[in-house]
Write an enzyme that holds these catalytic residues in place. Structure first.
Site, PDB file in Angstrom:
ATOM      1  N   ARG A 173       0.851  -1.196   0.000  1.00 33.24           N
ATOM      2  CA  ARG A 173       0.000   0.000   0.000  1.00 33.24           C
ATOM      3  C   ARG A 173       0.889   1.251   0.000  1.00 33.24           C
ATOM      4  O   ARG A 173       0.580   2.259  -0.631  1.00 33.24           O
ATOM      5  CB  ARG A 173      -0.954   0.016   1.205  1.00 33.24           C
ATOM      6  CG  ARG A 173      -1.707   1.321   1.297  1.00 33.24           C
ATOM      7  CD  ARG A 173      -2.887   1.385   2.287  1.00 33.24           C
ATOM      8  NE  ARG A 173      -2.897   0.424   3.343  1.00 33.24           N
ATOM      9  CZ  ARG A 173      -2.149   0.503   4.449  1.00 33.24           C
ATOM     10  NH1 ARG A 173      -1.327   1.509   4.643  1.00 33.24           N
ATOM     11  NH2 ARG A 173      -2.227  -0.437   5.369  1.00 33.24           N
ATOM     12  N   ASP A 211      -7.938  19.865 -13.339  1.00 30.23           N
ATOM     13  CA  ASP A 211      -8.291  18.537 -13.821  1.00 30.23           C
ATOM     14  C   ASP A 211      -7.944  18.520 -15.314  1.00 30.23           C
ATOM     15  O   ASP A 211      -8.641  19.126 -16.125  1.00 30.23           O
ATOM     16  CB  ASP A 211      -9.786  18.285 -13.583  1.00 30.23           C
ATOM     17  CG  ASP A 211     -10.221  16.888 -14.019  1.00 30.23           C
ATOM     18  OD1 ASP A 211      -9.515  16.275 -14.850  1.00 30.23           O
ATOM     19  OD2 ASP A 211     -11.274  16.423 -13.552  1.00 30.23           O
ATOM     20  N   LYS A 254      -8.828   7.534 -18.592  1.00 26.90           N
ATOM     21  CA  LYS A 254      -9.176   8.101 -19.889  1.00 26.90           C
ATOM     22  C   LYS A 254      -7.957   8.059 -20.827  1.00 26.90           C
ATOM     23  O   LYS A 254      -7.522   6.993 -21.177  1.00 26.90           O
ATOM     24  CB  LYS A 254      -9.740   9.509 -19.683  1.00 26.90           C
ATOM     25  CG  LYS A 254     -10.734   9.614 -18.501  1.00 26.90           C
ATOM     26  CD  LYS A 254     -12.034   8.858 -18.710  1.00 26.90           C
ATOM     27  CE  LYS A 254     -12.869   8.722 -17.437  1.00 26.90           C
ATOM     28  NZ  LYS A 254     -13.211   9.952 -16.750  1.00 26.90           N
ATOM     29  N   TYR A 288     -17.069  17.772 -14.414  1.00 25.34           N
ATOM     30  CA  TYR A 288     -17.378  16.350 -14.358  1.00 25.34           C
ATOM     31  C   TYR A 288     -18.382  16.085 -13.228  1.00 25.34           C
ATOM     32  O   TYR A 288     -18.164  16.534 -12.093  1.00 25.34           O
ATOM     33  CB  TYR A 288     -16.079  15.571 -14.139  1.00 25.34           C
ATOM     34  CG  TYR A 288     -16.294  14.089 -14.046  1.00 25.34           C
ATOM     35  CD1 TYR A 288     -16.731  13.372 -15.152  1.00 25.34           C
ATOM     36  CD2 TYR A 288     -16.072  13.415 -12.860  1.00 25.34           C
ATOM     37  CE1 TYR A 288     -16.943  12.006 -15.075  1.00 25.34           C
ATOM     38  CE2 TYR A 288     -16.275  12.034 -12.779  1.00 25.34           C
ATOM     39  CZ  TYR A 288     -16.709  11.348 -13.883  1.00 25.34           C
ATOM     40  OH  TYR A 288     -16.923   9.999 -13.788  1.00 25.34           O
TER      41      TYR A 288
HETATM   42  C1  LIG Z   1     -13.678  10.375 -15.487  1.00 21.61           C
HETATM   43  C2  LIG Z   1     -13.319  11.696 -14.961  1.00 21.61           C
HETATM   44  C3  LIG Z   1     -13.015  11.886 -13.613  1.00 21.61           C
HETATM   45  C4  LIG Z   1     -13.127  10.765 -12.601  1.00 21.61           C
HETATM   46  O1  LIG Z   1     -12.206   9.743 -12.828  1.00 21.61           O
HETATM   47  P1  LIG Z   1     -12.472   8.200 -12.451  1.00 21.61           P
HETATM   48  O2  LIG Z   1     -11.214   7.541 -12.882  1.00 21.61           O
HETATM   49  O3  LIG Z   1     -13.684   7.751 -13.203  1.00 21.61           O
HETATM   50  O4  LIG Z   1     -12.698   8.159 -10.977  1.00 21.61           O
HETATM   51  C5  LIG Z   1     -12.654  13.147 -13.212  1.00 21.61           C
HETATM   52  N1  LIG Z   1     -12.586  14.185 -14.069  1.00 21.61           N
HETATM   53  C6  LIG Z   1     -12.874  14.044 -15.365  1.00 21.61           C
HETATM   54  C7  LIG Z   1     -12.789  15.226 -16.266  1.00 21.61           C
HETATM   55  C8  LIG Z   1     -13.254  12.798 -15.865  1.00 21.61           C
HETATM   56  O5  LIG Z   1     -13.559  12.670 -17.159  1.00 21.61           O
END
Ligand SMILES: *Cc1c(COP(=O)(O)O)cnc(C)c1O
Length: 381
Positions: free
Chosen positions: A46, A170, A195, A98
């Site tokens: 961890r 982000d 993503k 998001y």
């Molecule tokens: C998908 C997404 C998240 C969250 O990520 P997860 O891996 O699904 O927890 C946060 N910000 C944006 C812009 C996203 O597309």
């Protein structure tokens, strides 16, 4: 080192033990100690894992940071950033963000005393007005999801600096290939590695990248103390995905540009939201802070009929109806009922997120097939 070299070599060396060119998957939960406390730098997985450390070093290189800290999902990574704050502290965030990020602030962290305010960050005056003496963090998402507005990161940093406020960006939609917020003065960069970084729709993971050692220390502490860590196998998948990040994103961008042009000229389509258009309200900012305009775009229909949108969503073949984005395959989604369902209707209508709004994550297929696919689905209305 240039970007296309960083994705393959940044922070990475062949395995010191065997010479393996690809980072091995250290699938272990614990490590042998010679005597209590006498070990090779690894005690428990961890806290430390060599596969994860390799990915963290690589991510730091991609974002021109000093530290990468990986988490079990993008939202777990965001949760760690929010845990840097204290009860009563305030966050100012984009009002078109998001849905899961909104839910995490409103439904989880508000219970522990966080106050969050939502403004149109493409209008810096709104941000300046929302900042007060309790504001600790600006939460920037750019391009925004799903309206593809562009926020001027430098401007946000300028507003925050004056008030001793941290800036987190982000960067999921852009990926580190298109945009590097730390270079523009941001303090923290978040990625949903699920993503573009992973890029093959086969892993869920998140990461934070920072320059400051003190921020990194707090985040490493939370990574270990809260324990939302990714598996070694998932770290391997993201390392592997990153090696083609520049190639995939490059193709997605050129495909998206062609598709945006096609949709804009289609008689059934009302608005197309794409920062690559010269008349997009923040086109100049996008041009200045991004390498290309991204593989994401949204559009809605003249009728704004949910029924018509549903038809399009169900009738594409190569565009798969699914949540998520940033993979090699093209996806089509309906923000109002999918990614943004947790945002109240009147709030989403205010930002233009209409009932017929359709979001595309453009993949790396041949663009002629993708256009034909959309043409066919729209012709059936
Ligand atoms: C998908 C997404 C998240 C969250 O990520 P997860 O891996 O699904 O927890 C946060 N910000 C944006 C812009 C996203 O597309």
């Amino acid at each position: 080192m240039k970007f296309g070299t960083k994705v393959i070599h940044g922070g990475l060396e062949p395995d010191p033990l065997t010479g393996a060119v690809m980072t091995p998957i250290y699938q272990t939960s614990t490590y042998a100690q010679e005597a209590p406390g006498k070990h090779k730098g690894y005690e428990y997985a961890r806290t430390q894992n060599p596969t994860r450390s390799a990915l963290e070093r690589n991510l730091a290189h991609l974002e021109n940071g000093s530290h990468g800290i990986c988490f079990a999902s993008g939202l777990a990574a965001m949760d760690a950033i929010l845990r840097l704050l204290n009860p009563g502290d305030e966050v100012v965030a984009t009002n078109d963000l998001y849905g899961g990020s909104y839910r995490l602030m409103r439904r989880v962290h508000e219970r522990y005393g966080l106050v969050s305010r939502y403004v149109d960050m493409s209008n810096p005056a709104e941000v300046a007005d929302a900042i007060n003496e309790k504001t600790r963090l600006l939460w920037v998402e750019t391009p925004t999801n799903p309206m593809l507005k562009v926020v001027d990161i430098r401007k946000m940093v300028e507003l925050a600096r004056a008030k001793n406020v941290l800036v987190a960006v982000d960067n999921t939609f852009a990926s580190p290939y298109l945009q590097n917020p730390l270079d523009l003065g941001a303090d923290l960069v978040l990625h949903s590695a699920t993503k573009y970084l992973g890029g093959h729709s086969d892993v869920v993971m998140g990461a934070v990248i920072v320059k400051e050692d003190s921020l990194a220390e707090s985040l490493y502490f939370l990574q270990n103390a809260v324990g939302a860590v990714p598996s070694p196998n998932d770290c391997f998948l993201v390392l592997r995905g990153i090696k083609t990040l520049h190639l995939r994103v490059e193709r997605a961008c050129s495909n998206a540009e062609r598709i945006a042009g096609f949709l804009r000229n289609h008689p059934q389509v009302r608005n197309v939201y794409f920062p690559g258009f010269e008349d997009h309200p923040q086109h100049a900012i996008a041009k200045a802070q991004m390498r290309h305009f991204g593989g994401m775009l949204s559009f809605d229909l003249h009728t704004d009929s949910l029924e018509h949108a549903t038809k399009v969503l169900s009738n594409t073949h190569y565009f798969t109806l699914a949540e998520s984005l940033g993979g090699v395959e093209s996806l089509i989604g309906h923000p109002a009922s999918m990614t943004h369902a947790s945002i109240p209707r009147e709030d989403r209508l205010k930002v233009g997120l209409t009932d017929s709004l359709i979001r595309l994550s453009v993949g790396v297929e041949d663009v002629e097939d993708l256009i034909e696919d959309l043409e066919k689905a729209l012709s059936e209305l």
